[in-house]
Design a protein around this motif. Structure first.
Motif, mmCIF file in Angstrom:
data_model
loop_
_atom_site.group_PDB
_atom_site.id
_atom_site.type_symbol
_atom_site.label_atom_id
_atom_site.label_comp_id
_atom_site.label_asym_id
_atom_site.label_seq_id
_atom_site.Cartn_x
_atom_site.Cartn_y
_atom_site.Cartn_z
ATOM 1 N N GLN A 127 0.868 -1.179 0.000
ATOM 2 C CA GLN A 127 0.000 0.000 0.000
ATOM 3 C C GLN A 127 0.897 1.219 0.000
ATOM 4 O O GLN A 127 1.624 1.482 0.950
ATOM 5 N N ILE A 128 0.872 1.955 -1.109
ATOM 6 C CA ILE A 128 1.721 3.133 -1.253
ATOM 7 C C ILE A 128 0.803 4.323 -1.533
ATOM 8 O O ILE A 128 0.396 4.562 -2.671
ATOM 9 N N GLY A 129 0.460 5.036 -0.477
ATOM 10 C CA GLY A 129 -0.492 6.127 -0.635
ATOM 11 C C GLY A 129 -1.815 5.582 -1.160
ATOM 12 O O GLY A 129 -2.355 4.602 -0.631
ATOM 13 N N PRO A 130 -2.354 6.169 -2.230
ATOM 14 C CA PRO A 130 -3.627 5.685 -2.776
ATOM 15 C C PRO A 130 -3.475 4.457 -3.666
ATOM 16 O O PRO A 130 -4.457 3.945 -4.196
ATOM 17 N N TYR A 131 -2.238 3.994 -3.837
ATOM 18 C CA TYR A 131 -1.978 2.864 -4.733
ATOM 19 C C TYR A 131 -1.841 1.564 -3.945
ATOM 20 O O TYR A 131 -1.130 1.501 -2.947
ATOM 21 N N GLU A 132 -2.526 0.533 -4.412
ATOM 22 C CA GLU A 132 -2.386 -0.806 -3.851
ATOM 23 C C GLU A 132 -1.763 -1.700 -4.918
ATOM 24 O O GLU A 132 -2.348 -1.884 -5.986
ATOM 25 N N ILE A 133 -0.565 -2.207 -4.643
ATOM 26 C CA ILE A 133 0.169 -3.015 -5.612
ATOM 27 C C ILE A 133 0.125 -4.470 -5.170
ATOM 28 O O ILE A 133 0.611 -4.827 -4.094
ATOM 29 N N ASN A 134 -0.460 -5.306 -6.005
ATOM 30 C CA ASN A 134 -0.535 -6.748 -5.739
ATOM 31 C C ASN A 134 0.489 -7.443 -6.622
ATOM 32 O O ASN A 134 0.303 -7.563 -7.826
ATOM 33 N N LEU A 200 -1.860 5.740 -14.203
ATOM 34 C CA LEU A 200 -1.913 5.692 -12.740
ATOM 35 C C LEU A 200 -2.118 7.072 -12.113
ATOM 36 O O LEU A 200 -2.159 7.184 -10.887
ATOM 37 N N GLN A 201 -2.203 8.087 -12.982
ATOM 38 C CA GLN A 201 -2.392 9.458 -12.506
ATOM 39 C C GLN A 201 -1.339 9.823 -11.450
ATOM 40 O O GLN A 201 -1.663 10.276 -10.344
ATOM 41 N N ILE A 202 -0.095 9.548 -11.812
ATOM 42 C CA ILE A 202 1.000 9.853 -10.895
ATOM 43 C C ILE A 202 1.255 11.354 -10.956
ATOM 44 O O ILE A 202 1.895 11.871 -11.880
ATOM 45 N N MET A 203 0.727 12.037 -9.981
ATOM 46 C CA MET A 203 0.776 13.495 -9.941
ATOM 47 C C MET A 203 0.739 13.941 -8.485
ATOM 48 O O MET A 203 0.360 13.155 -7.597
ATOM 49 N N PRO A 204 1.139 15.171 -8.213
ATOM 50 C CA PRO A 204 1.191 15.635 -6.820
ATOM 51 C C PRO A 204 -0.122 15.478 -6.058
ATOM 52 O O PRO A 204 -0.102 15.211 -4.850
ATOM 53 N N THR A 205 -1.265 15.598 -6.734
ATOM 54 C CA THR A 205 -2.540 15.458 -6.019
ATOM 55 C C THR A 205 -2.739 14.041 -5.488
ATOM 56 O O THR A 205 -3.536 13.822 -4.582
ATOM 57 N N GLU A 221 9.230 10.606 -6.755
ATOM 58 C CA GLU A 221 9.344 11.158 -5.415
ATOM 59 C C GLU A 221 7.973 11.331 -4.783
ATOM 60 O O GLU A 221 6.988 11.627 -5.468
ATOM 61 N N LYS A 222 7.944 11.124 -3.488
ATOM 62 C CA LYS A 222 6.724 11.391 -2.724
ATOM 63 C C LYS A 222 6.625 12.879 -2.465
ATOM 64 O O LYS A 222 7.612 13.527 -2.110
ATOM 65 N N VAL A 223 5.431 13.420 -2.670
ATOM 66 C CA VAL A 223 5.231 14.850 -2.456
ATOM 67 C C VAL A 223 4.043 15.048 -1.515
ATOM 68 O O VAL A 223 3.252 14.123 -1.272
ATOM 69 N N ASN A 224 3.923 16.239 -1.003
ATOM 70 C CA ASN A 224 2.823 16.562 -0.077
ATOM 71 C C ASN A 224 1.590 16.902 -0.891
ATOM 72 O O ASN A 224 1.481 17.993 -1.451
ATOM 73 N N ALA A 225 0.652 15.944 -0.961
ATOM 74 C CA ALA A 225 -0.549 16.153 -1.778
ATOM 75 C C ALA A 225 -1.392 17.310 -1.263
ATOM 76 O O ALA A 225 -2.052 18.004 -2.032
ATOM 77 N N ALA A 226 -1.334 17.544 0.053
ATOM 78 C CA ALA A 226 -2.168 18.599 0.625
ATOM 79 C C ALA A 226 -1.748 19.992 0.167
ATOM 80 O O ALA A 226 -2.535 20.930 0.177
ATOM 81 N N ALA A 227 -0.477 20.096 -0.279
ATOM 82 C CA ALA A 227 0.033 21.407 -0.702
ATOM 83 C C ALA A 227 -0.360 21.724 -2.135
ATOM 84 O O ALA A 227 -0.069 22.801 -2.640
ATOM 85 N N HIS A 228 -1.000 20.775 -2.837
ATOM 86 C CA HIS A 228 -1.347 20.970 -4.250
ATOM 87 C C HIS A 228 -2.856 21.012 -4.429
ATOM 88 O O HIS A 228 -3.593 20.431 -3.687
#
Length: 228
Positions: A127-134, A200-205, A221-228
């Protein structure tokens, strides 16, 4: 588990084959650094066993190349007759996960392999943020919704998510996903990165960003989604 062995002593090779077959492991042995490195580009190994003194190189040089090409995803055990504290420290600092002095003992070697496999084996579900990798079904879900990916897109996305912050060259990604001798244009990597970023919509949001490094490759890189 698939084990790759670099050992020029044929008697020792025979012992490894017998021991690992008895333990239920798959094993391939190589007598030269050249043959070993060629195999690394063509096969996937979970663990490597490397001797120090080789007819065409040294284990330390081979280890450095392993880390450059495969990163830290594969475990490495040095097994050698060199037993000084300096040699052990140098091997561990060069990237070895463990070090055994010859002759290795059967039960001890298997115990060390089991210990390493528990530590390095990634969980089937990440589980990586909103992504679930099986990693068993080769599926990625974004907020519970499955994203349709090709095998190579899945492999690229999975590898990048498991190496956050690392600068990954196009050449390295080609070797990792297509094999060392693949006749594939490096622009193929750009196409696949573009696809996984879009699918995968890999974006700061969503908390992540893929950063291109001109003339070299990419870094996720992991970014702060709340700042975007």
């Amino acid at each position: 588990m698939r084990i790759g062995v670099l050992e020029d002593d044929m008697v020792q090779q025979g012992l490894y084959k017998l021991w690992f077959a008895t333990a239920g492991y798959s094993c391939a042995c190589y007598g030269t650094a050249e043959a070993f490195e060629r195999a690394l580009g063509q096969e996937n190994f979970d663990l490597l066993i490397i001797d120090w003194m080789l007819p065409d190189s040294t284990g330390e040089v081979v280890l450095q190349r392993v880390r450059e090409r495969r990163g830290w995803e594969v475990a490495v055990i040095f097994i050698t007759s060199r037993e000084s504290e300096t040699d052990i420290v140098n091997a561990l600092r060069s990237g070895a996960d463990d070090y055994l002095v010859k002759p290795p003992k059967y039960q001890e070697l298997l115990a060390r392999i089991e210990s390493l496999s528990r530590r390095i084996k990634p969980p089937a579900l990440l589980q990586i943020g909103p992504y679930e990798i099986n990693q068993t079904s080769h599926q990625i879900r974004l907020r519970g919704e499955e994203v349709e990916l090709t095998n190579r897109e899945f492999g690229l996305a999975c590898y990048m998510f498991q190496n956050p912050g690392k600068l990954l060259s196009r050449a390295h990604l080609l070797e990792k996903l297509w094999g060392l001798n693949a006749n594939v244009d490096t622009r193929t990597i750009d196409t696949h990165v573009s696809r996984i970023r879009r699918k995968l919509q890999i974006m700061p949001t969503n908390g992540w960003e893929i950063i291109p490094v001109y003339g070299f490759g990419y870094r996720i890189e992991k970014v702060n989604a709340a700042a975007h």
